[in-house]
Each structure stands twice: as C-alpha cells, then as structure tokens.
Design a protein around this motif. Structure first.
Motif, PDB file in Angstrom:
ATOM      1  N   LEU A  77       6.890  -2.959  -8.164  1.00 15.63           N
ATOM      2  CA  LEU A  77       5.298  -3.278  -7.594  1.00 15.63           C
ATOM      3  C   LEU A  77       4.569  -3.195  -8.677  1.00 15.63           C
ATOM      4  O   LEU A  77       4.106  -4.028  -9.211  1.00 15.63           O
ATOM      5  CB  LEU A  77       5.309  -3.235  -6.404  1.00 15.63           C
ATOM      6  CG  LEU A  77       3.730  -3.569  -5.410  1.00 15.63           C
ATOM      7  CD1 LEU A  77       4.145  -5.480  -5.282  1.00 15.63           C
ATOM      8  CD2 LEU A  77       4.025  -3.334  -4.078  1.00 15.63           C
ATOM      9  N   ASP A  78       4.398  -2.050  -9.239  1.00  8.78           N
ATOM     10  CA  ASP A  78       3.481  -1.828 -10.089  1.00  8.78           C
ATOM     11  C   ASP A  78       3.276  -3.206 -11.643  1.00  8.78           C
ATOM     12  O   ASP A  78       2.350  -3.532 -12.002  1.00  8.78           O
ATOM     13  CB  ASP A  78       3.255  -0.352 -10.489  1.00  8.78           C
ATOM     14  CG  ASP A  78       2.939   0.505  -9.666  1.00  8.78           C
ATOM     15  OD1 ASP A  78       1.855   0.358  -8.437  1.00  8.78           O
ATOM     16  OD2 ASP A  78       2.738   1.982  -9.676  1.00  8.78           O
ATOM     17  N   GLY A  79       5.340  -3.308 -11.744  1.00 12.30           N
ATOM     18  CA  GLY A  79       4.842  -4.230 -12.937  1.00 12.30           C
ATOM     19  C   GLY A  79       4.726  -5.345 -12.843  1.00 12.30           C
ATOM     20  O   GLY A  79       4.772  -5.377 -13.413  1.00 12.30           O
ATOM     21  N   LEU A  80       5.359  -5.925 -11.395  1.00 12.40           N
ATOM     22  CA  LEU A  80       4.573  -6.966 -11.097  1.00 12.40           C
ATOM     23  C   LEU A  80       3.099  -7.441 -10.789  1.00 12.40           C
ATOM     24  O   LEU A  80       3.417  -8.338 -11.412  1.00 12.40           O
ATOM     25  CB  LEU A  80       6.097  -8.003  -9.870  1.00 12.40           C
ATOM     26  CG  LEU A  80       5.198  -8.638  -9.071  1.00 12.40           C
ATOM     27  CD1 LEU A  80       6.527  -9.851  -9.712  1.00 12.40           C
ATOM     28  CD2 LEU A  80       5.305  -9.287  -7.446  1.00 12.40           C
ATOM     29  N   VAL A  81       2.268  -6.244 -10.595  1.00 13.35           N
ATOM     30  CA  VAL A  81       1.136  -6.489 -10.416  1.00 13.35           C
ATOM     31  C   VAL A  81       0.939  -6.516 -11.465  1.00 13.35           C
ATOM     32  O   VAL A  81       0.017  -7.909 -11.852  1.00 13.35           O
ATOM     33  CB  VAL A  81       0.372  -4.800  -9.751  1.00 13.35           C
ATOM     34  CG1 VAL A  81      -1.306  -5.350  -9.794  1.00 13.35           C
ATOM     35  CG2 VAL A  81       0.649  -5.439  -8.482  1.00 13.35           C
ATOM     36  N   GLY A 131      -6.169  -5.573  -7.159  1.00 20.93           N
ATOM     37  CA  GLY A 131      -7.335  -5.758  -6.350  1.00 20.93           C
ATOM     38  C   GLY A 131      -7.451  -7.094  -5.634  1.00 20.93           C
ATOM     39  O   GLY A 131      -8.459  -7.271  -4.560  1.00 20.93           O
ATOM     40  N   GLU A 132      -5.878  -8.280  -5.776  1.00 21.98           N
ATOM     41  CA  GLU A 132      -5.591  -8.953  -5.172  1.00 21.98           C
ATOM     42  C   GLU A 132      -5.169  -8.511  -3.097  1.00 21.98           C
ATOM     43  O   GLU A 132      -4.259  -7.661  -3.508  1.00 21.98           O
ATOM     44  CB  GLU A 132      -4.549  -9.966  -5.658  1.00 21.98           C
ATOM     45  CG  GLU A 132      -4.426 -11.067  -5.718  1.00 21.98           C
ATOM     46  CD  GLU A 132      -5.539 -12.336  -6.235  1.00 21.98           C
ATOM     47  OE1 GLU A 132      -5.908 -12.973  -5.720  1.00 21.98           O
ATOM     48  OE2 GLU A 132      -5.607 -12.051  -7.323  1.00 21.98           O
ATOM     49  N   ARG A 133      -5.859  -9.731  -3.160  1.00 25.77           N
ATOM     50  CA  ARG A 133      -5.288  -9.800  -1.513  1.00 25.77           C
ATOM     51  C   ARG A 133      -4.132 -10.566  -1.288  1.00 25.77           C
ATOM     52  O   ARG A 133      -4.988 -11.546  -1.059  1.00 25.77           O
ATOM     53  CB  ARG A 133      -6.397  -9.696  -0.132  1.00 25.77           C
ATOM     54  CG  ARG A 133      -5.532  -9.491   1.279  1.00 25.77           C
ATOM     55  CD  ARG A 133      -6.692  -9.594   2.145  1.00 25.77           C
ATOM     56  NE  ARG A 133      -7.621 -10.992   2.351  1.00 25.77           N
ATOM     57  CZ  ARG A 133      -6.726 -11.729   2.903  1.00 25.77           C
ATOM     58  NH1 ARG A 133      -6.748 -11.592   4.061  1.00 25.77           N
ATOM     59  NH2 ARG A 133      -7.713 -13.353   3.353  1.00 25.77           N
TER      60      ARG A 133
END
Lengths: 443, 299
Positions: free
Chosen positions: A51-55, A62-64
């Motif tokens: 998930l971190d890599g995708l973000v 910070g995106e909802r």
C-alpha cells in the motif's frame, strides 16, 4: 400502489447507463517462498508495504480514498480489520474507510470487482483493492477440545471452578492445528482434487511442464524488459519473485517426482514444478472514476467491464474443485455478447498447470459445452500465445489473496500497451469450488 | 402360535452404561454355554416404548459437529437413531432375547425420515425385534424403531444385526452370493478418522460398545484394533450427501461390508445416482469396501 421509479435491467444484460470504473495502476511487493525473506513479516506488514508503494507511486499521501477493500485467506482473528489497520498505518487519510473480504484465492479479484461496482454506481470515486497472504506467519490454533476448556475457564466464576476446569486439560489436547489446503467437506487437499480432475481430462505431464516452463520464461522476460518497474516495490531485500527460475528447462521440470495423484489408477503427473509453491506476498490496485483520475492527472490503463462468480459441486464429483471458471466464463461471455476468441490477452490463474489445461480442455470439448454448459457446441480453443504472457502463479508464486491484484494490475498495463479497445479475460479458481472471472478493456 | 405382540411402556430411556454391563455379563455367560439353535419365533413379542423423549441440545450439537451435519435445529436422521438406540439395547439384553448382545455385527440399516423433527419436539420412541433369519454366518435379527410426534410417524428405522455362529433352527441360509469382483470408483473425498473418534461417537451416541473404544476389547472380538461405529460412518455419508440433495424427507439405506479400523483413512465417493445420491467408502490400499448405500428423497 406507486409504480417503481427505477427499472431493473433484464437478467443477463449488462446494466446500461453506468459510468466506467478504471484501473489507474497497481503495486505489489515481490512474492517470496514460504520461510523465505518475509518469514517474520505479518499479513499487515506486507499489505502495508504494498500500500505504501502504491501511495508513493500515485501521490496519494493524505488523500481520502473512497474505500479500501482487502483480504487474506490465512487470517489471524486479531486481523479482523486488516484493511482498515493497513490504512491507519499508511500515509492515506485516516478518514479512509476500509473493509475486509475473504473468498479464498479469489479474494483479490473480488475486491477489484466490488470496488469497481461501487465506482460504477457513483457511490465512491476511488478505491484501492488488495490482498495479502503469508504461509510463513500462518495462524496456528489450539485444538477444539483445549479451546473449549480455555473458554469455559474464562467463564468460571470462582478460582475453584477455574482450577476444576483446568484439570480437564489432557496432553492430547495440546497438539496445535495449523491451517491446511484441505477441503473441509472432502478431506482432500487442493492438489489431490486437481489430480482427480487432471486424470479425468487426461492432461499429460508434458503439457503441464510446458505451461510451467512458459510461465517462468514469460515472467523472466517481463522482468528483463522492465515491465514490472512501475508495478512493484522491493521489500526485505527482494526485488523479484523468489520462485522465478529463469533458467528452468523442460528437462529440469521433467526430472521432478510427482507429488499429487499417486494413489490413482493413472500415472501421476503433478509435480512441485507444475504446481504453485506456498508463498508470501501482497498486492494492491488503484481503481477510480475517469473524473477522479483526470483531476489528479493520473493515467487510466483499463476499464473493469464486467465480472461473474461461479461455483461447482465438487463434493459429489460433478465437477473438479477448480473448474468453476469453465462455467462462469461462458455466462460472462453471453452477457457481454462476446466469444471466447474475442480477447487479446488471457490471464488464467495457474493454481496448477493442469488447472489451466483442464479449463481450456473443457471449453474445447463439444460434449462438456453441450451437456454441462447448455451451449450449442464447444466454445473452442484460444490462441495460446495470448495466455499468461507476463508469467503467472507457477513462476511468480501464489500468496492466495494477493494473486488477483497481481493479475489485474499486470493485465491492465499490458492492455494499455496494446492500445484502445484491446480486451483481456481473467479467470481465477478458488477453494470451495469457486471461480471468479472478469473482463478488462484498454481504457 | 405366536403370542400377540405387547407394548411395554418405560418411564424413561434406560441408561446405556448399566445396560452394557448387563449385556457384557449375560453375553459372557452365553459365550461360555454350549450354543443351542434358536427357534424362528423366539424374538420377544414385546415392543418397548418411551414417550416424550426430548433431544439434549449440547449432545445434539456435539453429534452434528462430529458427523459433519450443519448444526441447525432439525434433528439429523442419524441422531434420531441415536435417541432410539437405548431401547434397541434394552430389548437385546432381555432374558428372552435369543441372541447375545456383544459381538453382534451391524449388517445394514434402513431409515425413513418422513418429516423434519425440530429440536424441542417430544418424541414417542418405540422399538421391537422382528424377523429372525438364517444367515450363512449365523442368525440375523431386525430391530425396528418408530418415532412419532403428536401421533404422527416421523421416522422409522430398521437395524439388521448378525449374531455370528448362532444357528436358526429349521432355517436355511440363502446361498452366499457370488461376489462380483469390485473395482473401486474414482473417489470424491477422503475420511480421516482420528484415534479418538470411537470415544467421541460413543459419548454422543451412548453406544459404548468397547470394540469402538478399547483396542484390547476389539482384539478380543477378532479385530486388529478399535473399529469405528458403523452408524458414525453412515452418518458422515449422509452429511456428505447434504441437505440440498436429500431434502427434508428421505430414505437413508446403508449396508456395512467391513469395519473401518481407527485411527484410519477411508476413500469415499458420494455422487448422484439413479434415484438420489449414492455413497461408498473403501480402503484405498486394499481396495476393500467398508460400506455403501444411498439417500433417496421421499417425494
């Protein structure tokens, strides 16, 4: 009585007037073999890493996000909110809701289907689908007898009652039970089930080894070409799938001893080389509406066109355990007015090489298509050069719930490269006689 | 002339533990005594009846979990058999019952589940012995059970037992059928029976016949080790057929061929047949059949 305001589309007809759900991209960590570099990593750790890599890749800090859906097949009870905990440990807005989903090996693909549907209905603008599994950090539970005693102890009202309850514990209660790939209703492992189907469809050892060889060679070539550069984040020192054997050959695969189907009348054909290994890993896929992606200047790779789930009665031997895709695909094709040959790429999950071959054989069989699918004749064969062209689970490994995300991101990117209108078919088989299939189209 | 059949009503189900001790001692005596042939009319002309029998929920749940039935509020047909079983035993330890209880072999079982029986129903359970027949290995008897709720028959069961080495006076056993060579079919599953399954089924069924719980006792009766209860294996087959295929009213027939040794593994095939679902379990290594039967929806 008031007339209903909305009209329901006729069954079997795709809903009209819905907007598109698109695949923006994906990110996964390399898949490791069980007991390898991720041996101490939990499901939450690995899902968080993916998930971190995708973000990072899509600037989502910070995106909802509208909703995150993820799951694991081998799941600790403490991970009841696995997806939400992964969100809270990520740079995403803590106001991003999440839900867990579990449909055995179809978990990953089903998270994509569910979130796409919400996007198409306008309920959310963006979604992250994901899946993770660790066979290294699998939950081990105490025996049912010991669990009952421990629960009784926790309900005891007095110390005397507690001691009396504890006295019921016997040495035989202490053996732990680890999860297995056995089907609860038949007692057979997935490999033994597939061996029955393999024998029934008369799939040869050579044909299976050829599928395995192609999987390794295709995956190796994709890595060499840099195809996975924007689909993967290294983790714990691993930069490629640990199971990949770029230099494997038919001779090497042919030298392996069969492991499944050894008690059947027919010679066993399934080996460790043409069956997926137990693996650890995680994958994620970013889904969105066209507008959401455009606002952020993000690419759109492919549309999630439609999907279908199927299940078969393997308990009474009517179909093989992993044959639900053979039933679900023709329903999906009919609803979308397509034939089996109308695809540029096919992604058939390689639980076992024989699973792929049995499904293809079923569609090529006039008898099966007439009698079991109620079709006028065989669906026909596919162009094998379009099958699993970037490798599949035999080479990459198969961390159960992570496989769907791997396939969707890989196929979406490949379709985008082929150009607008190109179309891909996904079929993922799963425990319990399940199969989930989907159509993707280049956006 | 046979005496007319009489129904003896008992106040409650006889406790099985004591029944077995009695059965054990009378059987031991019977085994010592020289075997006399049994007359064809010697079954007791008595049916035993207990009214208002209720299922215990904890025992029901344990039974359902053990045999793989969904733990719903309907009593599985095999559980109703378990509820009637103490009356079978009570009949078989009577002084006037001609065959010894211990060592008796369960050959076949036929059940008709005519109506669903919800938990909380009060069951009138009646059991009688019928029909002594000559068998090539001894004499067989049918224990016939009937369960009624509010006067309506909801369940019937016929358990056929064989007393080995007991001759039926004037009876001629049908010639042993020449068994066609049997080829095991393709399995659909496998039963792995752990060592404690005999003890666990004994606990939920009350059938504490020591051949299922003690390897010493099993050896005394000629088995290499403990054997699974036949009705446990039959109940697993019924559960494997499942609620969707059998419906709420069905016939459940089983013939036992050879016991399953525990701990042990049996290959199983449960598949659609001509009139319902068929099942067969066998020893995969020896190719020897353990049991077979069918579940036929009653329409």
């Amino acid at each position: 009585m008031a007339a209903p305001r909305t009209t329901t589309p006729a069954p079997g007809v795709p809903a009209a007037g819905l907007r598109r759900a698109v695949v923006v991209g994906g990110n996964r960590i390399p898949f490791a073999r069980a007991g390898g570099p991720y041996v101490r990593a939990s499901n939450l750790d690995m899902l968080g890493a993916a998930l971190d890599g995708l973000v990072a890749r899509f600037g989502l800090a910070g995106e909802r996000i509208g909703e995150v859906a993820a799951g694991a097949v081998l799941k600790h009870s403490k991970d009841f909110n696995l997806a939400r905990e992964a969100v809270l440990g990520s740079p995403l807005s803590p106001e991003t809701p999440a839900y867990d989903l579990q449909q055995a090996c179809a978990t990953g693909l089903e998270t994509v289907v569910g979130l796409s549907n919400k996007i198409r209905l306008g309920q959310i603008e963006s979604g992250i689908a994901g899946g993770v599994d660790s066979t290294s950090d699998a939950p081990i539970v105490v025996s049912d007898a010991l669990r009952r005693i421990l629960l009784d102890m926790s309900r005891a009202k007095t110390p005397q009652q507690r001691v009396a309850t504890a006295m019921r514990i016997r040495p035989r209660h202490l053996a732990p039970s680890a999860p297995t790939t056995g089907e609860p209703r038949t007692g057979l492992s997935m490999g033994e089930h597939q061996a029955l189907t393999t024998a029934a469809w008369k799939i040869t050892r050579e044909a299976q080894d050829e599928i395995a060889l192609a999987s390794h060679h295709n995956l190796a070539a994709a890595y060499e070409a840099g195809f996975f550069d924007d689909l993967l984040t290294p983790y714990r020192g691993l930069t490629r799938d640990a199971n990949l054997r770029a230099d494997t050959s038919l001779e090497k695969l042919g030298s392996l001893k069969p492991v499944f189907g050894k008690s059947l009348d027919t010679p066993p054909t399934m080996t460790a080389g043409n069956s997926t290994p137990l693996s650890d890993g995680a994958s994620t896929v970013l889904l969105a509406s066209d507008a959401w992606a455009a606002e952020r200047g993000l690419p759109v790779l492919a549309t999630v066109v439609d999907a279908e789930a199927g299940a078969v009665d393997f308990v009474h031997g009517r179909d093989g355990l992993l044959m639900a895709g053979a039933h679900a695909v023709p329903r999906l094709l009919a609803r979308n007015g397509l034939t089996l040959q109308d695809f540029d790429l096919y992604e058939i999950h390689e639980a076992f090489a024989a699973t792929v071959l049995c499904n293809l054989a079923a569609w090529e069989s006039d008898e099966f298509c007439r009698e079991r699918l109620g079709l006028p004749g065989a669906l026909g064969s596919i162009d094998r050069s379009r099958l699993n062209v970037h490798g599949s689970s035999l080479a990459a490994g198969h961390p159960f719930a992570a496989t769907g995300g791997r396939i969707v991101a890989t196929l979406a990117k490949a379709l985008a490269a082929k150009g607008p209108g190109s179309r891909g078919l996904i079929s993922v088989c799963a425990a319990g006689g399940h199969g989930v299939v989907a159509i993707l189209e280049a956006a | 002339m046979r005496a007319p059949r009489r129904v003896v009503e008992l106040a409650a189900m006889p406790p099985l533990a004591r029944t077995y001790v009695k059965g054990l001692s009378t059987s031991a005596v019977a085994m010592m005594a020289p075997r006399r042939p049994v007359g064809p009319d010697e079954v007791p002309a008595v049916d035993l009846l207990v009214r208002d029998v209720a299922a215990d929920v904890e025992r029901l749940t344990a039974y359902q979990h053990l045999v793989g039935e969904p733990a719903g509020d309907l009593l599985p047909a095999g559980f109703v058999h378990v509820l009637a079983f103490p009356l079978q035993t009570a009949l078989m330890i009577r002084q006037d019952f001609p065959l010894p209880l211990l060592g008796m072999v369960h050959l076949a079982n036929r059940v008709e589940q005519r109506r669903p029986v919800p938990l909380g129903s009060l069951l009138d359970v009646q059991v009688g012995a019928r029909d002594l027949r000559a068998h090539r290995a001894g004499t067989t008897v049918d224990l016939v059970g009937e369960v009624r709720v509010d006067g309506e028959t909801v369940w019937t069961g016929v358990s056929t037992y064989l007393a080995r080495g007991v001759r039926l006076a004037g009876g001629t056993a049908p010639a042993a059928e020449r068994r066609a060579a049997w080829t095991p079919p393709t399995p659909t599953g496998e039963w792995r029976l752990p060592a404690d399954v005999g003890r666990r089924y004994a606990a939920v069924s009350g059938d504490r016949n020591p051949i299922h719980t003690s390897s010493l006792a099993a050896k005394a009766f000629g088995f290499p080790r403990t054997i699974a209860h036949g009705m446990y294996t039959a109940a697993r087959a019924l559960a494997d057929v499942g609620p969707a295929a059998r419906g709420e009213a069905y016939r459940w027939d089983v013939e036992f061929a050879a016991p399953v040794l525990i701990p042990g593994t049996a290959a199983v095939r449960v598949s659609p047949g001509e009139h319902g679902h068929e099942f067969v379990a066998w020893n995969a290594r020896k190719g020897k059949k353990h049991l077979e039967g069918r579940v036929t929806p009653l329409g």
